[in-house]
Design a protein around this motif. Structure first.
Motif, short mmCIF file in Angstrom:
data_model
loop_
_atom_site.label_atom_id
_atom_site.label_comp_id
_atom_site.label_asym_id
_atom_site.label_seq_id
_atom_site.Cartn_x
_atom_site.Cartn_y
_atom_site.Cartn_z
N MET A 1 44.30 43.22 47.36
CA MET A 1 43.96 43.65 46.01
C MET A 1 42.48 44.06 45.99
SD MET A 1 43.85 41.68 42.35
CE MET A 1 45.55 41.31 42.17
N THR A 2 42.17 45.19 45.35
CA THR A 2 40.82 45.68 45.26
C THR A 2 40.10 45.01 44.09
OG1 THR A 2 41.52 47.82 46.10
CG2 THR A 2 39.42 47.76 44.99
N LYS A 3 38.94 44.46 44.37
CA LYS A 3 38.14 43.83 43.32
C LYS A 3 37.51 44.94 42.47
CE LYS A 3 34.21 40.81 42.63
NZ LYS A 3 33.11 40.08 43.25
N SER A 4 37.52 44.75 41.16
CA SER A 4 36.88 45.71 40.27
C SER A 4 36.06 44.96 39.24
CB SER A 4 37.91 46.61 39.60
OG SER A 4 38.75 45.86 38.76
N LYS A 5 35.10 45.67 38.66
CA LYS A 5 34.21 45.03 37.70
C LYS A 5 33.71 46.07 36.71
CE LYS A 5 29.81 42.47 37.62
NZ LYS A 5 30.26 41.34 36.81
N LYS A 6 33.68 45.70 35.44
CA LYS A 6 33.08 46.56 34.42
C LYS A 6 31.61 46.16 34.33
CE LYS A 6 34.82 46.60 30.19
NZ LYS A 6 35.10 46.72 28.74
N VAL A 7 30.73 47.14 34.54
CA VAL A 7 29.28 46.92 34.49
C VAL A 7 28.73 47.70 33.31
CG1 VAL A 7 27.13 47.08 35.79
CG2 VAL A 7 29.27 46.67 37.00
N ILE A 8 27.90 47.04 32.51
CA ILE A 8 27.37 47.64 31.29
C ILE A 8 25.92 48.06 31.52
CG2 ILE A 8 26.92 47.26 28.83
CD1 ILE A 8 29.87 46.93 29.52
N CYS A 9 25.58 49.29 31.13
CA CYS A 9 24.19 49.75 31.19
C CYS A 9 23.36 48.93 30.21
CB CYS A 9 24.11 51.23 30.84
SG CYS A 9 22.42 51.87 30.72
N PHE B 1 33.47 49.80 38.30
CA PHE B 1 33.26 49.96 39.73
C PHE B 1 34.33 49.16 40.46
CE2 PHE B 1 28.57 50.18 38.48
CZ PHE B 1 28.59 51.56 38.38
N ALA B 2 34.75 49.67 41.60
CA ALA B 2 35.77 48.97 42.38
C ALA B 2 35.55 49.19 43.87
CB ALA B 2 37.16 49.45 41.98
N GLY B 3 36.11 48.31 44.64
CA GLY B 3 36.17 48.46 46.09
C GLY B 3 34.82 48.60 46.76
N LEU C 1 31.74 49.28 44.51
CA LEU C 1 31.24 48.06 43.88
C LEU C 1 30.41 47.26 44.88
CD1 LEU C 1 31.01 45.96 41.62
CD2 LEU C 1 33.25 45.07 42.34
N ALA C 2 30.92 47.12 46.09
CA ALA C 2 30.18 46.39 47.13
C ALA C 2 28.83 47.05 47.40
CB ALA C 2 31.01 46.32 48.40
N LYS C 3 28.82 48.38 47.43
CA LYS C 3 27.57 49.13 47.65
C LYS C 3 26.57 48.86 46.53
CE LYS C 3 25.85 53.86 47.73
NZ LYS C 3 26.20 55.24 47.44
N LYS C 4 27.05 48.87 45.29
CA LYS C 4 26.18 48.61 44.14
C LYS C 4 25.62 47.18 44.17
CE LYS C 4 25.68 52.26 41.69
NZ LYS C 4 24.32 52.82 41.65
N ILE C 5 26.45 46.22 44.50
CA ILE C 5 26.00 44.83 44.57
C ILE C 5 24.93 44.70 45.65
CG2 ILE C 5 26.70 42.48 45.19
CD1 ILE C 5 29.40 43.10 43.78
N GLU C 6 25.16 45.35 46.79
CA GLU C 6 24.17 45.32 47.87
C GLU C 6 22.87 45.99 47.44
OE1 GLU C 6 23.63 47.14 52.33
OE2 GLU C 6 25.65 46.59 51.70
N GLU C 7 22.98 47.12 46.74
CA GLU C 7 21.81 47.86 46.26
C GLU C 7 20.94 46.99 45.33
OE1 GLU C 7 21.24 51.46 43.07
OE2 GLU C 7 22.83 51.71 44.56
N PHE C 8 21.57 46.19 44.48
CA PHE C 8 20.85 45.36 43.52
C PHE C 8 20.48 43.98 44.08
CE2 PHE C 8 22.30 48.64 40.73
CZ PHE C 8 21.37 48.67 39.69
N LYS D 1 22.07 40.33 39.53
CA LYS D 1 21.04 41.37 39.34
C LYS D 1 21.67 42.70 38.92
CE LYS D 1 17.43 39.50 42.28
NZ LYS D 1 16.64 39.69 43.52
N LEU D 2 22.85 42.98 39.43
CA LEU D 2 23.58 44.18 39.01
C LEU D 2 23.83 44.12 37.51
CD1 LEU D 2 25.18 46.81 39.58
CD2 LEU D 2 27.15 45.35 40.11
#
Length: 123
Positions: free
Chosen positions: A1-9, A18-20, A23-30, A35-36
């Motif tokens: 199952m692909t993890k997904s998350k709603k992120v609010i500006c 964001f998903a899959g 999402l992992a790239k964004k978490i790593e970026e922050f 922090k995301l």
């Protein structure tokens, strides 16, 4: 199952899903998921911050509802510091010199033009 998350500006309140791997790239970026959530902004907000706008001005430009909470002062400071490092202050004559103005418009200017700029525009 692909993890997904709603992120609010944090500036506009606009949600993004964001998903899959993205999402992992964004978490790593922050740095981490917390922090995301705390610092995420949309590309549109980021572009305006890089142009030198402050958070309150970005919200006005993007017509953000007054009901959308303003980020905390530490978040505002963090975002403005992160994205406004190279802000150019073109409308502030304290940062302009005659050579800056003339270099933007002329390679060489005659004495009358320089006198006019120095005595009427730069005052």
């Amino acid at each position: 199952m692909t993890k997904s998350k709603k992120v609010i500006c944090v500036v506009t309140g606009k949600p993004n899903m964001f998903a899959g791997t993205y999402l992992a790239k964004k978490i790593e970026e922050f740095g981490n998921e917390e922090k995301l959530d705390k610092y995420y902004i949309t590309k549109e907000v980021k572009a305006l911050l890089k142009k030198g706008y402050k958070i309150k001005d970005v919200r006005k430009l993007l017509d953000v509802s007054e009901e959308t909470n303003l980020p905390s002062p530490d978040v505002i400071q963090h975002l403005e510091d992160q994205y406004q490092k190279t802000a150019v202050k073109l409308n502030d004559t304290n940062y302009q010199t005659l050579s800056t103005i003339t270099n933007l418009t002329y390679d060489k200017s005659d004495e009358d033009v320089e006198f006019f700029i120095t005595n009427h525009i730069m005052k």
